[in-house]
Design a protein around this motif. Structure first.
Motif, PDB file in Angstrom:
ATOM      1  N   THR A 275       0.862  -1.181   0.000  1.00  0.00           N
ATOM      2  CA  THR A 275       0.000   0.000   0.000  1.00  0.00           C
ATOM      3  C   THR A 275       0.894   1.225   0.000  1.00  0.00           C
ATOM      4  O   THR A 275       1.967   1.218   0.603  1.00  0.00           O
ATOM      5  N   ILE A 276       0.473   2.270  -0.695  1.00  0.00           N
ATOM      6  CA  ILE A 276       1.231   3.516  -0.709  1.00  0.00           C
ATOM      7  C   ILE A 276       0.594   4.470   0.287  1.00  0.00           C
ATOM      8  O   ILE A 276      -0.604   4.778   0.200  1.00  0.00           O
ATOM      9  N   ALA A 277       1.387   4.920   1.258  1.00  0.00           N
ATOM     10  CA  ALA A 277       0.887   5.782   2.325  1.00  0.00           C
ATOM     11  C   ALA A 277       1.617   7.114   2.294  1.00  0.00           C
ATOM     12  O   ALA A 277       2.801   7.188   1.971  1.00  0.00           O
ATOM     13  N   ASP A 278       0.898   8.182   2.638  1.00  0.00           N
ATOM     14  CA  ASP A 278       1.541   9.477   2.811  1.00  0.00           C
ATOM     15  C   ASP A 278       2.435   9.425   4.040  1.00  0.00           C
ATOM     16  O   ASP A 278       2.115   8.762   5.031  1.00  0.00           O
TER      17      ASP A 278
ATOM     18  N   GLY B 205     -11.182   5.055   4.293  1.00  0.00           N
ATOM     19  CA  GLY B 205     -11.556   4.996   2.890  1.00  0.00           C
ATOM     20  C   GLY B 205     -10.315   4.835   2.035  1.00  0.00           C
ATOM     21  O   GLY B 205      -9.499   3.944   2.242  1.00  0.00           O
ATOM     22  N   SER B 206     -10.132   5.740   1.084  1.00  0.00           N
ATOM     23  CA  SER B 206      -8.954   5.676   0.217  1.00  0.00           C
ATOM     24  C   SER B 206      -7.746   6.392   0.821  1.00  0.00           C
ATOM     25  O   SER B 206      -6.659   6.357   0.253  1.00  0.00           O
ATOM     26  N   TYR B 207      -7.926   7.042   1.968  1.00  0.00           N
ATOM     27  CA  TYR B 207      -6.825   7.773   2.597  1.00  0.00           C
ATOM     28  C   TYR B 207      -5.979   6.817   3.424  1.00  0.00           C
ATOM     29  O   TYR B 207      -6.494   6.093   4.284  1.00  0.00           O
TER      30      TYR B 207
END
Length: 272
Positions: free
Chosen positions: A130-133, A155-157
């Motif tokens: 998963t790509i996370a901020d 959600g998508s965040y």
């Protein structure tokens, strides 16, 4: 070479000082010993590096090895914009990649290309990522039960906890009317927010907790809504400090003349 001839020193149990689940498994399986990679570990790392090379080389990436400094250090030797774009990478303790471009648009294109390449490597490895901020930009994370970091999802965040942005839930009880002038509020033998909520008959959201932290060389007082928890990573970032820890009892007593559980901002001077 026959498998029976290889040096693969497996263990029934990992040493107690290894704190991570991955480190324990690698040690027990004979891949690793402390900070040393044994034969199986090196073989696996080479295979992973070759997968990354297969994705980056078609983008024009040039591999370097600079153990003592980041590869971006050598950008000073670029003589002209005509040498751009450049993509450099190295495999040392981790994969490091840097690109140098002629415009912001070109930088974004190169970034997206490198991002897609790393995503392909993880997908082809059978690893669900998963790509996370994060504070440092986007971060590839692999959800598992024994990870060293935590992420927040809505959600998508998806974001790493030190950089996750949250929205406080509304308080169930509105603030009272008044001029909001600070005034003493005695709370005998009430040391926690839960104690105060019981004492006042108001929910935890109606209270403020006061925390004293040591930040580099100074003490700071942090005020939080009663039901919230302090993120030390976010506070260190906001204060721009490298050392942050809870103040010890003697430091708090010397600065405020009181103990944790009996603190508040009223009358505090000389402290941020």
């Amino acid at each position: 070479m026959h498998w029976s001839r290889l040096f693969i020193p497996t263990l029934r149990e990992a040493p107690a000082e290894i704190s991570t689940a991955g480190g324990r498994l690698l040690t027990r399986a004979g891949y690793q010993r402390e900070d040393a990679w044994l034969y199986l570990g090196r073989r696996s790392l080479r295979r992973i590096a070759n997968m990354v090379r297969a994705e980056l080389e078609p983008l024009g990436a040039q591999e370097m090895l600079s153990p003592k400094q980041p590869i971006a250090h050598f950008a000073r030797e670029l003589r002209s914009y005509k040498q751009l774009p450049q993509i450099w990478c190295q495999f040392h303790n981790a994969l490091e990649a840097a690109s140098f471009n002629r415009s912001a648009e070109e930088s974004e294109q190169r970034y997206q290309a490198i991002r897609a390449a790393i995503h392909n490597v993880l997908r082809n490895s059978g690893v669900g990522c998963t790509i996370a901020d994060s504070i440092w930009g986007e971060k590839f994370v692999i959800p598992c039960l024994s990870g060293e970091d935590s992420i927040a999802r809505a959600g998508s965040y998806v974001a790493a906890l030190p950089s996750a942005v949250s929205i406080a839930t509304p308080t169930p009880v509105p603030d009272p009317e008044g001029d909001f002038a600070p005034e003493p509020f005695h709370t005998p033998n009430r040391k926690t927010i839960a104690d105060l909520a019981e004492f006042t008959g108001l929910p935890e959201t109606s209270h403020i907790k006061s925390l004293v932290m040591f930040a580099d060389r100074d003490l700071v007082m942090v005020l939080l809504r009663g039901d919230h928890q302090l993120s030390e990573a976010k506070l260190a970032r906001a204060l721009d400090v490298s050392v942050l820890r809870p103040a010890i009892l003697s430091e708090i007593q010397k600065a405020l003349g009181a103990e944790p559980g009996s603190l508040g901002p009223l009358g505090v001077t000389g402290m941020r």
